[in-house]
Design an enzyme around this catalytic site. Structure first.
Site, PDB file in Angstrom:
ATOM      1  N   SER A 146      29.203  39.619  35.566  1.00 42.27           N
ATOM      2  CA  SER A 146      29.646  38.939  36.782  1.00 42.27           C
ATOM      3  C   SER A 146      28.568  37.942  37.170  1.00 42.27           C
ATOM      4  CB  SER A 146      29.861  39.954  37.907  1.00 42.27           C
ATOM      5  OG  SER A 146      30.038  39.302  39.149  1.00 42.27           O
ATOM      6  N   TYR A 159      28.341  47.660  42.621  1.00 46.70           N
ATOM      7  CA  TYR A 159      28.876  46.682  41.677  1.00 46.70           C
ATOM      8  C   TYR A 159      27.778  45.730  41.219  1.00 46.70           C
ATOM      9  CZ  TYR A 159      32.124  43.184  39.777  1.00 46.70           C
ATOM     10  OH  TYR A 159      32.784  42.308  38.961  1.00 46.70           O
TER      11      TYR A 159
END
Length: 256
Positions: A146, A159
């Site tokens: 990400s 995350y």
């Protein structure tokens, strides 16, 4: 030459989280280039729907109900793939999840679930594929990181840290297994229109406007934007690319 460099005919690819969003975009790209696909995800109905679409590209598709949090499920996925196709050439570690919480509100159970899903499962699958990559004379690992692998975020610490871990795992596997002709690379998606980000746009005031303002492309990404990078990283064109992290973000990380 150009056709061969991006031809995946005869290759077999496992795509975790391949039944929707970015994972399905990656699977579409691989299927369009000729690879057989193993669609692996927890939702069996979504697996079936995605598999039907992918078969439309003329390739063989296997569905597998995977719980990536469970090592035995990860190993069974690889065993089922080899039983069906005789080998595995490409592993796409895309399954992921998040809780939107301030750091002080995160529970340890939530933290552990995010890491089991986003990092540990990817490691177990990579380990399980390794002997089959050796038998095939090489392999390709594509990890979905990400943009937060390299930047922070105030509302999803589990995350953020797990995706940082995915980036470092990508590099470690590249260093360890390059001698075995195994390339390990990561993609770093930016703000992409998926089920996960639909919730973020709803819950985080002003997010949509901030994303558009910072993204030079002037739009959110779509799963279709991942088809090309999947083919590149899975095929011969990327044979000397190893340990890389490639943003697919419309320029988001490039804007200071």
């Amino acid at each position: 030459m150009a056709t061969t460099m991006f031809d995946l005919s005869g290759r077999v690819a496992i795509v975790t989280g391949g039944n929707g969003g970015i994972g399905l975009g990656l699977a579409r790209g691989l299927a369009k280039a000729g690879a057989s696909i193993v669609v692996a995800g927890r939702n069996a109905a979504k697996n079936t729907q995605a598999a039907a679409e992918l078969r439309g590209f003329g390739v063989e598709v296997l569905e597998f109900a995977l719980d990536v949090r469970k090592p035995e499920s990860c190993r069974a996925l690889v065993e089922a793939t080899v039983a069906q196709f005789g080998k595995v050439d490409i592993l796409v570690n895309n399954a992921g999840m998040s809780y939107r919480r301030a750091p002080q509100d995160y529970t340890l159970d939530e933290w552990n679930e995010v890491f089991e899903t986003n990092v540990t499962g990817a490691f177990v699958l990579s380990q399980a594929c390794y002997p089959h990559f050796l038998a095939a004379g090489g392999g390709k690992i594509i990890n979905t990181g990400s943009i937060v692998s390299v930047m922070g975020s105030p509302f999803s610490i589990g995350y953020v840290v797990s995706k940082g871990g995915i980036l470092q795992m990508t590099k470690a596997l590249a260093c360890a297994w390059a001698k075995d002709n195994i390339q390990s690379n990561a993609i770093l998606p930016g703000w992409i229109e998926t089920d996960m980000t639909t919730g973020a746009r709803r819950d985080i005031p002003g997010l949509n406007d901030r994303v558009l303002a910072r993204t030079p492309a002037g739009r959110w990404g779509s799963p279709q934007d991942f088809e090309g990078i999947a083919v590149f990283l899975a095929g011969p064109a990327s044979n000397f690319l190893n340990g890389a992290a490639i943003p697919v973000d419309g320029g988001y990380l490039s804007l200071a």
